[in-house]
Design a protein around this motif. Structure first.
Motif, PDB file in Angstrom:
ATOM      1  N   PRO A  48     -46.872  34.179  32.724  1.00 46.39           N
ATOM      2  CA  PRO A  48     -46.059  34.140  33.950  1.00 46.39           C
ATOM      3  C   PRO A  48     -45.533  35.518  34.334  1.00 46.39           C
ATOM      4  CG  PRO A  48     -45.414  32.375  32.464  1.00 46.39           C
ATOM      5  CD  PRO A  48     -46.314  33.279  31.682  1.00 46.39           C
ATOM      6  N   VAL A  49     -45.243  36.346  33.320  1.00 48.52           N
ATOM      7  CA  VAL A  49     -44.780  37.706  33.611  1.00 48.52           C
ATOM      8  C   VAL A  49     -45.887  38.474  34.328  1.00 48.52           C
ATOM      9  CG1 VAL A  49     -44.056  39.893  32.608  1.00 48.52           C
ATOM     10  CG2 VAL A  49     -43.158  37.773  31.694  1.00 48.52           C
TER      11      VAL A  49
ATOM     12  N   ARG B 192     -47.777  15.075  26.407  1.00 48.01           N
ATOM     13  CA  ARG B 192     -46.723  15.945  26.913  1.00 48.01           C
ATOM     14  C   ARG B 192     -46.909  17.331  26.306  1.00 48.01           C
ATOM     15  NH1 ARG B 192     -44.769  15.545  31.306  1.00 48.01           N
ATOM     16  NH2 ARG B 192     -42.559  15.644  31.660  1.00 48.01           N
TER      17      ARG B 192
ATOM     18  N   ARG C 260     -42.085  28.027  24.726  1.00 47.69           N
ATOM     19  CA  ARG C 260     -41.254  29.173  25.085  1.00 47.69           C
ATOM     20  C   ARG C 260     -40.211  29.404  24.022  1.00 47.69           C
ATOM     21  NH1 ARG C 260     -39.478  26.625  29.185  1.00 47.69           N
ATOM     22  NH2 ARG C 260     -41.234  25.233  29.068  1.00 47.69           N
TER      23      ARG C 260
ATOM     24  N   GLY D  72     -46.951  38.870  42.151  1.00 46.30           N
ATOM     25  CA  GLY D  72     -45.671  38.534  42.752  1.00 46.30           C
ATOM     26  C   GLY D  72     -45.438  37.035  42.785  1.00 46.30           C
TER      27      GLY D  72
ATOM     28  N   PHE E 116     -47.078  31.252  27.354  1.00 48.99           N
ATOM     29  CA  PHE E 116     -45.807  30.984  28.015  1.00 48.99           C
ATOM     30  C   PHE E 116     -44.940  32.216  28.196  1.00 48.99           C
ATOM     31  CE2 PHE E 116     -45.748  26.593  28.916  1.00 48.99           C
ATOM     32  CZ  PHE E 116     -46.594  26.005  28.007  1.00 48.99           C
ATOM     33  N   GLN E 117     -45.096  33.204  27.309  1.00 47.50           N
ATOM     34  CA  GLN E 117     -44.240  34.380  27.435  1.00 47.50           C
ATOM     35  C   GLN E 117     -44.865  35.456  28.300  1.00 47.50           C
ATOM     36  OE1 GLN E 117     -41.077  34.553  26.139  1.00 47.50           O
ATOM     37  NE2 GLN E 117     -41.429  32.427  25.590  1.00 47.50           N
TER      38      GLN E 117
ATOM     39  N   ASP F 132     -40.565  44.094  45.675  1.00 47.31           N
ATOM     40  CA  ASP F 132     -40.182  42.967  44.815  1.00 47.31           C
ATOM     41  C   ASP F 132     -40.091  43.410  43.359  1.00 47.31           C
ATOM     42  OD1 ASP F 132     -43.278  41.310  44.006  1.00 47.31           O
ATOM     43  OD2 ASP F 132     -42.979  43.317  44.807  1.00 47.31           O
TER      44      ASP F 132
ATOM     45  N   GLN G  46     -47.094  29.884  35.942  1.00 49.32           N
ATOM     46  CA  GLN G  46     -46.408  28.938  35.072  1.00 49.32           C
ATOM     47  C   GLN G  46     -47.145  27.607  35.165  1.00 49.32           C
ATOM     48  OE1 GLN G  46     -43.117  29.608  33.420  1.00 49.32           O
ATOM     49  NE2 GLN G  46     -43.869  27.846  32.277  1.00 49.32           N
TER      50      GLN G  46
ATOM     51  N   ASP H  74     -49.906  29.777  22.371  1.00 51.71           N
ATOM     52  CA  ASP H  74     -48.769  29.285  23.140  1.00 51.71           C
ATOM     53  C   ASP H  74     -47.819  30.411  23.488  1.00 51.71           C
ATOM     54  OD1 ASP H  74     -48.177  25.946  21.735  1.00 51.71           O
ATOM     55  OD2 ASP H  74     -49.589  26.722  23.221  1.00 51.71           O
TER      56      ASP H  74
ATOM     57  N   GLN I 191     -39.391  37.514  27.647  1.00 49.80           N
ATOM     58  CA  GLN I 191     -39.927  37.555  29.003  1.00 49.80           C
ATOM     59  C   GLN I 191     -39.198  38.598  29.842  1.00 49.80           C
ATOM     60  OE1 GLN I 191     -39.472  33.359  29.893  1.00 49.80           O
ATOM     61  NE2 GLN I 191     -41.669  33.115  30.018  1.00 49.80           N
TER      62      GLN I 191
ATOM     63  N   GLU J 251     -38.312  19.456  31.131  1.00 51.49           N
ATOM     64  CA  GLU J 251     -38.899  19.443  32.459  1.00 51.49           C
ATOM     65  C   GLU J 251     -38.892  20.869  32.977  1.00 51.49           C
ATOM     66  OE1 GLU J 251     -39.190  15.126  33.287  1.00 51.49           O
ATOM     67  OE2 GLU J 251     -40.207  16.960  33.819  1.00 51.49           O
ATOM     68  N   MET J 252     -39.859  21.238  33.783  1.00 51.50           N
ATOM     69  CA  MET J 252     -39.896  22.606  34.286  1.00 51.50           C
ATOM     70  C   MET J 252     -38.889  22.810  35.409  1.00 51.50           C
ATOM     71  SD  MET J 252     -41.494  24.729  32.680  1.00 51.50           S
ATOM     72  CE  MET J 252     -41.990  26.148  33.569  1.00 51.50           C
TER      73      MET J 252
ATOM     74  N   GLU K  34     -49.131  25.477  32.067  1.00 57.06           N
ATOM     75  CA  GLU K  34     -48.737  24.093  31.822  1.00 57.06           C
ATOM     76  C   GLU K  34     -49.909  23.155  32.027  1.00 57.06           C
ATOM     77  OE1 GLU K  34     -45.477  23.326  34.362  1.00 57.06           O
ATOM     78  OE2 GLU K  34     -44.108  24.599  33.215  1.00 57.06           O
TER      79      GLU K  34
ATOM     80  N   LEU L  79     -40.908  41.676  31.613  1.00 59.10           N
ATOM     81  CA  LEU L  79     -40.748  41.830  33.057  1.00 59.10           C
ATOM     82  C   LEU L  79     -40.194  43.201  33.401  1.00 59.10           C
ATOM     83  CD1 LEU L  79     -39.214  38.534  34.444  1.00 59.10           C
ATOM     84  CD2 LEU L  79     -41.288  39.649  35.232  1.00 59.10           C
TER      85      LEU L  79
ATOM     86  N   TRP M  84     -44.646  34.099  40.015  1.00 58.09           N
ATOM     87  CA  TRP M  84     -44.406  33.557  38.665  1.00 58.09           C
ATOM     88  C   TRP M  84     -44.843  32.111  38.590  1.00 58.09           C
ATOM     89  CZ3 TRP M  84     -41.464  35.493  34.365  1.00 58.09           C
ATOM     90  CH2 TRP M  84     -41.077  34.519  33.439  1.00 58.09           C
ATOM     91  N   ARG M  85     -44.426  31.349  39.599  1.00 58.52           N
ATOM     92  CA  ARG M  85     -44.556  29.892  39.532  1.00 58.52           C
ATOM     93  C   ARG M  85     -45.993  29.405  39.444  1.00 58.52           C
ATOM     94  NH1 ARG M  85     -39.405  29.366  42.188  1.00 58.52           N
ATOM     95  NH2 ARG M  85     -38.157  28.340  40.591  1.00 58.52           N
TER      96      ARG M  85
ATOM     97  N   GLU N  78     -46.014  37.455  37.878  1.00 53.54           N
ATOM     98  CA  GLU N  78     -44.943  38.031  38.690  1.00 53.54           C
ATOM     99  C   GLU N  78     -45.223  39.488  38.992  1.00 53.54           C
ATOM    100  OE1 GLU N  78     -42.391  36.455  40.012  1.00 53.54           O
ATOM    101  OE2 GLU N  78     -41.356  38.204  40.811  1.00 53.54           O
TER     102      GLU N  78
ATOM    103  N   ARG O 125     -44.192  47.925  46.424  1.00 56.54           N
ATOM    104  CA  ARG O 125     -43.835  46.658  45.780  1.00 56.54           C
ATOM    105  C   ARG O 125     -42.320  46.592  45.622  1.00 56.54           C
ATOM    106  NH1 ARG O 125     -47.527  43.795  42.717  1.00 56.54           N
ATOM    107  NH2 ARG O 125     -45.790  42.346  42.478  1.00 56.54           N
TER     108      ARG O 125
ATOM    109  N   PHE P  28     -45.768  20.544  34.037  1.00 56.62           N
ATOM    110  CA  PHE P  28     -44.872  19.689  33.287  1.00 56.62           C
ATOM    111  C   PHE P  28     -44.005  18.827  34.204  1.00 56.62           C
ATOM    112  CE2 PHE P  28     -46.596  21.398  29.797  1.00 56.62           C
ATOM    113  CZ  PHE P  28     -45.941  22.375  29.065  1.00 56.62           C
ATOM    114  N   GLN P  29     -44.203  18.934  35.517  1.00 61.07           N
ATOM    115  CA  GLN P  29     -43.425  18.096  36.431  1.00 61.07           C
ATOM    116  C   GLN P  29     -44.120  16.758  36.606  1.00 61.07           C
ATOM    117  OE1 GLN P  29     -42.172  19.834  40.259  1.00 61.07           O
ATOM    118  NE2 GLN P  29     -43.274  21.609  39.541  1.00 61.07           N
TER     119      GLN P  29
ATOM    120  N   ARG Q 213     -52.088  22.758  29.094  1.00 60.14           N
ATOM    121  CA  ARG Q 213     -51.559  21.909  28.031  1.00 60.14           C
ATOM    122  C   ARG Q 213     -51.723  20.436  28.383  1.00 60.14           C
ATOM    123  NH1 ARG Q 213     -51.443  26.289  27.261  1.00 60.14           N
ATOM    124  NH2 ARG Q 213     -50.745  27.560  25.551  1.00 60.14           N
TER     125      ARG Q 213
END
Lengths: 242, 285
Positions: free
Chosen positions: B226-227, A2, A7, B234, B222-223, A52, B240, B218, A32, A14-15, B244, A36, B236-237, B230, A50, B13-14, B247
């Motif tokens: 993903p930024v 796992r 973070r 555009g 993780f910090q 977004d 992410q 790490d 973050q 779980e994500m 994951e 961002l 993030w997911r 995005e 952009r 992680f899902q 890992r």
């Protein structure tokens, strides 16, 4: 094995489905959010297409302004109703035929004209992702949806100049840092002739109107399509455009 | 709990079924294809280029090699391979010319002519990827950079390769095996399509054992990543998912054992950057 929790500070195991307050929500740590905010600001300036990034900037910097706006809405009868009923301006909820049939000068007719002239649609607004409160997420969504109506009320087109003017108005009205930044940095990409018009006529008018007008988020626009634009301007306290 | 349509596995992680995992991964790469190279440069600060160069030096292919690059999407390994064999070939030709200094001008000219049209020395690389979008980007890049000779693009699944047995001299999979749903099948396929004497090379994110470095890694993963996803893409997911999945991937020794299970001999690995990345190598004998 796992995965380790990497973070800083967050307790998620779980994500997806973790602490997700609304569909599309992505919880973020303070670090973050800071990254961002910085990244989206730079990217928005670098590539103005952009949209977004402008949206992300608004969400990550709105932590003070959004609760303020929400409270303004709560303390106003019409705003309160909006928070309760959560109306959405979307092509699927608008009766375009009916709006087009309204008399010229009415809010509905002018709004549709604005959409057609500038070839935009209310469905292209970004849904919020990084706001960590479900009600505030609605507030920022409402602000985005009402933005086009601002263009209509102020009589400004969607070119760079028009957008900057609307941003000045919104900055005064909402206090959102994203609007302030947009208002301050938007003009960077304008020609000097336009800058002159901006500085001498448009911005002072936008500021005066912004200060004078009551909160534009407290208007249940969906129930006022028949109202003439001028009457709505007067009611809100927006001065006639130059 | 029991309505899942198949064995449960992870997507980052899902927890998802095998079929869901394949679909989700396909979508991730469909989304990131256009920004794949930009993101790689941003996330690794350009260091991924060095990792890939090291892989190529380790491979040290000679002209005439037939390479299969699996999950090769945007062509980074393939282009490096072509550059490498081309320069080796040039040195070969130069050495040949030096030894022929006692020949007549006509003879030298004739042999030069003959070799000119074989600048790759019959080397070939087949890029195989399961994702159409990634292949599309790869082909466009090849055109843009001027690669055409000795290069083929094939749509295929690492778990079930569309190639015959004993075909290739070298099999590479760079930053791809992590996304394969059944790694054991991919390794078996790799073994099958390699010629006897052929080499298996895998370049992949691995595990950092140093505790301080691991914490910093790490934090960055993780910090920041993903930024970056995005802001730049555009998306993030997808990024992410990327951090994951790193890992969740087996560490160095475990992967080594899996490669041995598939039948490879002399299996070894080399850590790059303290284990952030590792190159695993094995031979079919």
């Amino acid at each position: 094995p796992r995965g380790r929790d990497g973070r800083g500070g967050e307790e998620e195991e779980e994500m997806e489905g973790w602490h997700q307050l609304y569909p599309g929500h992505i919880p973020t740590s303070p670090l973050q959010k800071a990254l961002l905010a910085a990244g989206s600001a730079v990217m928005a300036l670098y590539d103005p297409y952009r949209h977004d990034m402008v949206a992300v900037l608004g969400e990550t910097t709105g932590c003070l302004a959004l609760p303020n706006l929400r409270d303004k809405m709560k303390n106003h009868p019409e705003g309160y109703r909006i928070l309760q009923e959560r109306p959405c301006i979307r092509l699927s909820t608008l009766d375009m035929g009916r709006l087009q049939g309204l008399p010229d000068g009415s809010l509905g007719r002018e709004y549709v004209r604005f959409l057609e002239d500038n070839k935009v649609s209310p469905d292209t607004r970004m849904p919020p992702k990084f706001v960590d409160d479900e009600e505030l997420a609605y507030v920022i969504q409402r602000y985005r949806e009402v933005h086009d109506l601002m263009h209509t009320l102020l009589g400004m087109p969607t070119n760079m100049l028009g957008e900057v003017v609307v941003k000045w108005f919104e900055a005064i009205q909402t206090g959102l840092p994203m609007c302030v930044l947009g208002a301050a940095f938007g003009p960077v990409r304008l020609s000097s002739r336009k800058l002159q018009v901006l500085a001498t006529e448009l911005v002072p008018w936008a500021i005066r109107s912004g200060l004078n007008a009551s909160c534009v988020l407290n208007v249940f626009y969906e129930q006022r399509w028949e109202q003439p634009v001028e009457s709505l301007r007067e009611e809100l306290g927006i001065f006639p455009p130059p | 709990r029991g309505l899942a349509a198949g064995p449960e596995m992870h997507f980052g992680f899902q927890t998802v079924t095998e079929e869901e995992r394949r679909e989700k991964i396909y979508q991730v790469f469909e989304n990131v294809a256009k920004k794949y190279d930009v993101m790689n440069d941003s996330m690794t600060l350009g260091i991924h280029r060095v990792w890939k160069d090291i892989l190529m030096h380790k491979m040290n292919p000679c002209p005439g090699t037939l390479l299969l690059d699996v999950a090769g999407g945007t062509g980074d390994i393939a282009f490096r391979f072509l550059n490498y064999v081309r320069s080796v070939r040039q040195r070969q030709l130069q050495r040949k010319l030096k030894h022929h200094q006692n020949l007549s001008w006509q003879e030298i000219f004739d042999s030069y002519q003959k070799d000119q049209f074989n600048s790759l020395g019959d080397s070939q690389v087949v890029v195989c990827d399961i994702n159409r979008e990634m292949l599309k980007v790869g082909k466009q890049k090849a055109q843009h950079l001027g690669y055409s000779e000795g290069l083929s693009w094939v749509l295929g699944n690492a778990e079930e390769l569309p190639f015959d047995d004993d075909k290739f001299d070298v099999y590479t999979i760079a930053f791809g095996i992590r996304n394969v749903t059944r790694i054991d099948l991919a390794l078996q396929e790799a073994y099958r399509v390699l010629k006897p004497g052929g080499r298996f090379l895998c370049l992949e994110f691995s595990h950092v054992s140093n505790p301080l470095l691991s914490r910093l890694y790490d934090l960055y993963s993780f910090q920041v990543i993903p930024v970056l996803g995005e802001v730049i893409a555009g998306d993030w997911r997808s990024y992410q998912y990327l951090v994951e999945s790193i890992r969740q991937f087996p560490p160095q020794e475990e992967l080594k054992a899996m490669i041995e299970d598939a039948g490879f001999f002399k299996v070894d690995y080399e850590n790059l950057n303290f284990g952030i990345v590792a190159i695993h190598s094995g031979f079919k004998l």
